[in-house]
Design a protein around this motif. Structure first.
Motif, mmCIF file in Angstrom:
data_model
loop_
_atom_site.group_PDB
_atom_site.id
_atom_site.type_symbol
_atom_site.label_atom_id
_atom_site.label_comp_id
_atom_site.label_asym_id
_atom_site.label_seq_id
_atom_site.Cartn_x
_atom_site.Cartn_y
_atom_site.Cartn_z
ATOM 1 N N VAL A 331 0.842 -1.187 0.000
ATOM 2 C CA VAL A 331 0.000 0.000 0.000
ATOM 3 C C VAL A 331 0.882 1.244 0.000
ATOM 4 C CG1 VAL A 331 -0.193 0.197 2.515
ATOM 5 C CG2 VAL A 331 -2.063 1.022 1.049
ATOM 6 N N PHE A 332 0.384 2.290 -0.644
ATOM 7 C CA PHE A 332 1.077 3.579 -0.687
ATOM 8 C C PHE A 332 0.634 4.420 0.497
ATOM 9 C CE2 PHE A 332 0.729 8.081 -1.960
ATOM 10 C CZ PHE A 332 2.066 8.374 -2.210
ATOM 11 N N ARG A 333 1.588 5.126 1.090
ATOM 12 C CA ARG A 333 1.266 5.950 2.251
ATOM 13 C C ARG A 333 0.779 7.322 1.778
ATOM 14 N NH1 ARG A 333 5.267 7.243 7.443
ATOM 15 N NH2 ARG A 333 3.634 8.087 8.805
ATOM 16 N N GLY A 334 -0.535 7.452 1.699
ATOM 17 C CA GLY A 334 -1.097 8.724 1.267
ATOM 18 C C GLY A 334 -2.458 8.534 0.628
ATOM 19 N N SER A 335 -3.063 9.654 0.241
ATOM 20 C CA SER A 335 -4.374 9.661 -0.393
ATOM 21 C C SER A 335 -4.226 9.477 -1.910
ATOM 22 C CB SER A 335 -5.078 10.992 -0.110
ATOM 23 O OG SER A 335 -4.334 12.059 -0.704
ATOM 24 N N LYS A 336 -5.344 9.437 -2.593
ATOM 25 C CA LYS A 336 -5.296 9.345 -4.049
ATOM 26 C C LYS A 336 -4.591 10.562 -4.647
ATOM 27 C CE LYS A 336 -9.568 6.647 -4.620
ATOM 28 N NZ LYS A 336 -10.924 6.636 -5.253
ATOM 29 N N ALA A 337 -4.929 11.727 -4.133
ATOM 30 C CA ALA A 337 -4.308 12.950 -4.642
ATOM 31 C C ALA A 337 -2.801 12.946 -4.384
ATOM 32 C CB ALA A 337 -4.963 14.176 -3.998
ATOM 33 N N GLN A 338 -2.400 12.481 -3.198
ATOM 34 C CA GLN A 338 -0.972 12.410 -2.890
ATOM 35 C C GLN A 338 -0.265 11.369 -3.766
ATOM 36 O OE1 GLN A 338 -1.589 11.696 1.312
ATOM 37 N NE2 GLN A 338 -0.743 13.724 1.847
ATOM 38 N N TRP A 339 -0.969 10.298 -4.093
ATOM 39 C CA TRP A 339 -0.407 9.288 -4.996
ATOM 40 C C TRP A 339 -0.115 9.888 -6.372
ATOM 41 C CZ3 TRP A 339 1.901 4.909 -6.143
ATOM 42 C CH2 TRP A 339 1.695 4.293 -7.378
#
Length: 348
Positions: A331-339
């Motif tokens: 998983v990526f650490r952040g929101s969709k926008a941060q991704w």
């Protein structure tokens, strides 16, 4: 004299009868077809053929000949007149509408993509050995992905994508001479399925860092949109190289490898590691590098206190449509926008 008169009279009568027969019953009788010409339609006239009512028998057609076929196919040895109007036939049997082009199958059927470029799909994975992470569950994060190697076999990448694999790290190389046999296929297929893809290298401690960097660069293409390359540093109990290097030597070799990759790809490499190797060698080091942390029993904050991270590998026993057997989940650490912002900043 009387006999000769009778002869004259008889001769006159015969002459009159002969003239009458030339324009009488013989003229009304049908002329036999010429034996010098052949056709499926016997005695086809040279004059225009009038329209034929559907259902009416075509005169003098052979049993094998169809009326429309006979009309459409002229005899090669007979000069035909003007083509007759086919309006009555068209009215009786409407011509079918042309088939749409889409109904004609191409030589290689093109399957519609089941994804939308750039769209983030929600997590739909299952886990053979689920862990309760409490409020810090990875399910609370928006952007999930996988990492794969030859051990996953054939992968249905479009299906895996819709199951929630928005990115994939694909094993490329080991040491200085081993290429994962599925790398090229997985690299191409993951890209075609719309996943953000990156490649990782499993580091061998008995090979020089320069050899390993050159081997990775030789096999992993430099392409736009690729995620940063990854150096996988951990203890390998299956390696023939059993010696443990000093912390200083580990850090030196890693730095040489990462510097060479960064110069070539223009991206700062990501460091993937496991708890025991991190504890012995990496705690407090490489603070300006992104980390990808393996932590399948607890949240990374508990296992790697104080360490900032970009990716978290939270399971090694994931289950998903599109893959046979188990698969690593991340998983990526952040929101969709941060991704999207992180990808735009770091992608090649």
């Amino acid at each position: 004299m009387r006999f000769s008169g009778v002869l004259v009279l008889l001769s006159a009568c015969l002459a009159v009868a002969g003239c009458t027969s030339s324009s009488g019953l013989d003229a009304l009788a049908p002329t036999a077809p010429s034996m010098e010409k052949t056709s499926s339609i016997i005695g086809m006239p040279s004059a225009p053929v009038p329209p034929v009512e559907i259902g009416a028998a075509a005169p003098q057609a052979t049993p094998q000949a169809h009326a429309l076929t006979a009309m459409a196919a002229p005899r090669p040895d007979v000069e035909l007149g003007p083509v007759p109007s086919r309006a009555p036939i068209d009215e009786a049997i409407p011509e079918p509408a042309p088939k749409p082009i889409a109904l004609v199958a191409p030589e290689k059927p093109v399957r519609a993509s089941p994804f939308v470029a750039g769209e983030v799909y929600g997590r739909r994975f299952r886990d053979a050995k689920p862990i309760n992470f409490g409020k810090a569950s990875p399910k609370q994060l928006a952007v999930h992905g996988v990492d794969v190697s030859r051990w996953q076999g054939e992968i249905n990448w479009p299906k895996l994508r819709t199951q929630g694999a928005n990115f994939a790290y694909i094993k490329a190389t080991d040491g200085g001479d081993h290429l994962d046999p599925m790398f090229k296929k997985n690299w191409r297929a993951a890209g075609e399925a719309g996943l953000r893809r990156g490649a990782y290298h499993f580091f061998y401690w008995c090979r020089t860092a320069g050899e390993q960097a050159d081997w990775f660069i030789r096999n992993v293409p430099k392409v736009a949109g690729a995620l940063p390359p990854v150096i996988d540093v951990e203890y390998n109990g299956e390696s023939r190289c059993k010696r443990r290097l000093s912390r200083e030597t580990v850090l030196e070799k890693m730095q040489v490898f990462m510097d060479r990759l960064e110069r070539h790809y223009g991206q700062r490499p990501i460091i993937y590691t496991a708890p025991d190797f991190y504890r012995d060698n990496l705690r407090g080091e490489f603070l300006d590098y992104p980390f990808w942390l393996r932590s399948v029993a607890a949240h990374p904050e508990k296992v790697y206190p104080g360490r900032k991270w970009v990716f978290w590998q939270y399971s090694g026993s994931g289950l998903s449509h599109g893959v046979k057997g188990q698969i690593d989940l991340n998983v990526f650490r952040g929101s969709k926008a941060q991704w999207h912002a992180w990808v735009a900043k770091t992608s090649g």
